[in-house]
Design a protein around this motif. Structure first.
Motif, PDB file in Angstrom:
ATOM      1  N   LEU A  66       0.800  -1.234   0.000  1.00  0.00           N
ATOM      2  CA  LEU A  66       0.000   0.000   0.000  1.00  0.00           C
ATOM      3  C   LEU A  66       0.830   1.280   0.000  1.00  0.00           C
ATOM      4  N   SER A  67       2.107   1.203  -0.328  1.00  0.00           N
ATOM      5  CA  SER A  67       2.955   2.398  -0.293  1.00  0.00           C
ATOM      6  C   SER A  67       2.583   3.424  -1.351  1.00  0.00           C
ATOM      7  N   ASP A  68       1.863   3.022  -2.384  1.00  0.00           N
ATOM      8  CA  ASP A  68       1.496   3.939  -3.461  1.00  0.00           C
ATOM      9  C   ASP A  68       0.170   4.654  -3.199  1.00  0.00           C
ATOM     10  N   GLN A  69      -0.387   4.512  -2.015  1.00  0.00           N
ATOM     11  CA  GLN A  69      -1.667   5.151  -1.692  1.00  0.00           C
ATOM     12  C   GLN A  69      -1.444   6.606  -1.278  1.00  0.00           C
ATOM     13  N   SER A  70      -2.535   7.326  -1.065  1.00  0.00           N
ATOM     14  CA  SER A  70      -2.479   8.775  -0.857  1.00  0.00           C
ATOM     15  C   SER A  70      -2.066   9.219   0.534  1.00  0.00           C
ATOM     16  N   GLY A  71      -1.882   8.327   1.478  1.00  0.00           N
ATOM     17  CA  GLY A  71      -1.476   8.706   2.827  1.00  0.00           C
ATOM     18  C   GLY A  71      -2.361   8.132   3.918  1.00  0.00           C
ATOM     19  N   TRP A  72      -3.542   7.662   3.565  1.00  0.00           N
ATOM     20  CA  TRP A  72      -4.441   7.087   4.565  1.00  0.00           C
ATOM     21  C   TRP A  72      -3.828   5.857   5.226  1.00  0.00           C
ATOM     22  N   GLN A  73      -2.946   5.164   4.502  1.00  0.00           N
ATOM     23  CA  GLN A  73      -2.357   3.927   5.026  1.00  0.00           C
ATOM     24  C   GLN A  73      -1.484   4.201   6.255  1.00  0.00           C
ATOM     25  N   ARG A  74      -0.939   5.406   6.334  1.00  0.00           N
ATOM     26  CA  ARG A  74      -0.119   5.787   7.499  1.00  0.00           C
ATOM     27  C   ARG A  74      -0.922   5.606   8.779  1.00  0.00           C
ATOM     28  N   TRP A  75      -2.152   6.109   8.808  1.00  0.00           N
ATOM     29  CA  TRP A  75      -2.999   6.045   9.993  1.00  0.00           C
ATOM     30  C   TRP A  75      -3.611   4.665  10.162  1.00  0.00           C
ATOM     31  N   PHE A  76      -3.897   4.004   9.067  1.00  0.00           N
ATOM     32  CA  PHE A  76      -4.427   2.640   9.115  1.00  0.00           C
ATOM     33  C   PHE A  76      -3.425   1.707   9.795  1.00  0.00           C
ATOM     34  N   PHE A  77      -2.165   1.749   9.356  1.00  0.00           N
ATOM     35  CA  PHE A  77      -1.141   0.878   9.936  1.00  0.00           C
ATOM     36  C   PHE A  77      -0.826   1.278  11.384  1.00  0.00           C
ATOM     37  N   ALA A  78      -0.892   2.576  11.689  1.00  0.00           N
ATOM     38  CA  ALA A  78      -0.678   3.023  13.071  1.00  0.00           C
ATOM     39  C   ALA A  78      -1.777   2.469  13.979  1.00  0.00           C
ATOM     40  N   CYS A  79      -3.016   2.515  13.526  1.00  0.00           N
ATOM     41  CA  CYS A  79      -4.133   1.967  14.320  1.00  0.00           C
ATOM     42  C   CYS A  79      -3.973   0.465  14.527  1.00  0.00           C
ATOM     43  N   ILE A  80      -3.580  -0.249  13.491  1.00  0.00           N
ATOM     44  CA  ILE A  80      -3.352  -1.690  13.635  1.00  0.00           C
ATOM     45  C   ILE A  80      -2.253  -1.956  14.664  1.00  0.00           C
ATOM     46  N   ALA A  81      -1.166  -1.193  14.609  1.00  0.00           N
ATOM     47  CA  ALA A  81      -0.051  -1.386  15.546  1.00  0.00           C
ATOM     48  C   ALA A  81      -0.497  -1.126  16.984  1.00  0.00           C
ATOM     49  N   PHE A  82      -1.270  -0.070  17.199  1.00  0.00           N
ATOM     50  CA  PHE A  82      -1.746   0.217  18.554  1.00  0.00           C
ATOM     51  C   PHE A  82      -2.696  -0.875  19.043  1.00  0.00           C
ATOM     52  N   PHE A  83      -3.580  -1.336  18.170  1.00  0.00           N
ATOM     53  CA  PHE A  83      -4.522  -2.388  18.557  1.00  0.00           C
ATOM     54  C   PHE A  83      -3.787  -3.678  18.914  1.00  0.00           C
TER      55      PHE A  83
END
Length: 167
Positions: A66-83
């Motif tokens: 997902l590195s080619d996405q617009s930036g939403w993945q940054r917060w998505f992966f952060a939420c997964i890491a916290f969970f």
């Protein structure tokens, strides 16, 4: 001393020092790389015939997913890491401190996940610096946090295999 604090001291939460150590080492190495290396493949340092040090950014997850996405993945992966970190910490609180194998595995995953989420929040990307290859095949660049996550996950899988009872 109340019963709850005694229970926490006897639980796997005592192993969170290892997560903190992984986090500190990971962030320290990443800052050393950022401060002392030029960015990109052209600035790599050849260490061995199959290993380079380099400084690259990963905007996605493993294998630049997902590195080619617009930036939403940054917060998505952060939420997964916290969970996941919260869930593993909860599981550690239910394990006795002397259950070393799983507590070490969980702590390594937590430390690695928090190391990479720190990068995502502070920089907007994860800093990778380890480059292994064989001939023309390059493994995607990774870092200490990724290594800790993989080792912890492998330990959990091995534990599941070794504790399986044949009926």
């Amino acid at each position: 001393m109340n019963e709850k604090s005694l229970t926490l001291r006897q639980s796997g939460v005592r192993w969170l020092w290892l997560a903190a150590l992984v986090f500190i080492l990971d962030i320290g190495i990443k800052y050393l790389v950022m401060d002392n290396m030029g960015y990109g493949w052209a600035n790599r340092i050849e260490i061995m015939p199959f290993f380079n040090l380099l400084y690259v950014h990963n905007y996605g997850a493993a294998f630049s997913f997902l590195s080619d996405q617009s930036g939403w993945q940054r917060w998505f992966f952060a939420c997964i890491a916290f969970f996941v970190s919260g869930l593993l910490t909860f599981w550690m609180s239910k394990l006795p401190a002397n259950e070393k194998w799983n507590n070490v595995a969980y702590a390594m995953i937590i430390g690695g996940a928090i190391g990479n989420v720190f990068d995502r929040i502070v920089h907007g990307f994860v800093i990778d610096y380890l480059d292994f290859f064989w001939g023309s095949y390059h493994w995607p660049a990774f870092n200490l946090a990724d290594s800790a996550i993989c080792v912890g996950a492998a330990m959990i899988i091995l534990d599941g295999l070794r504790n399986k009872k044949i009926e």
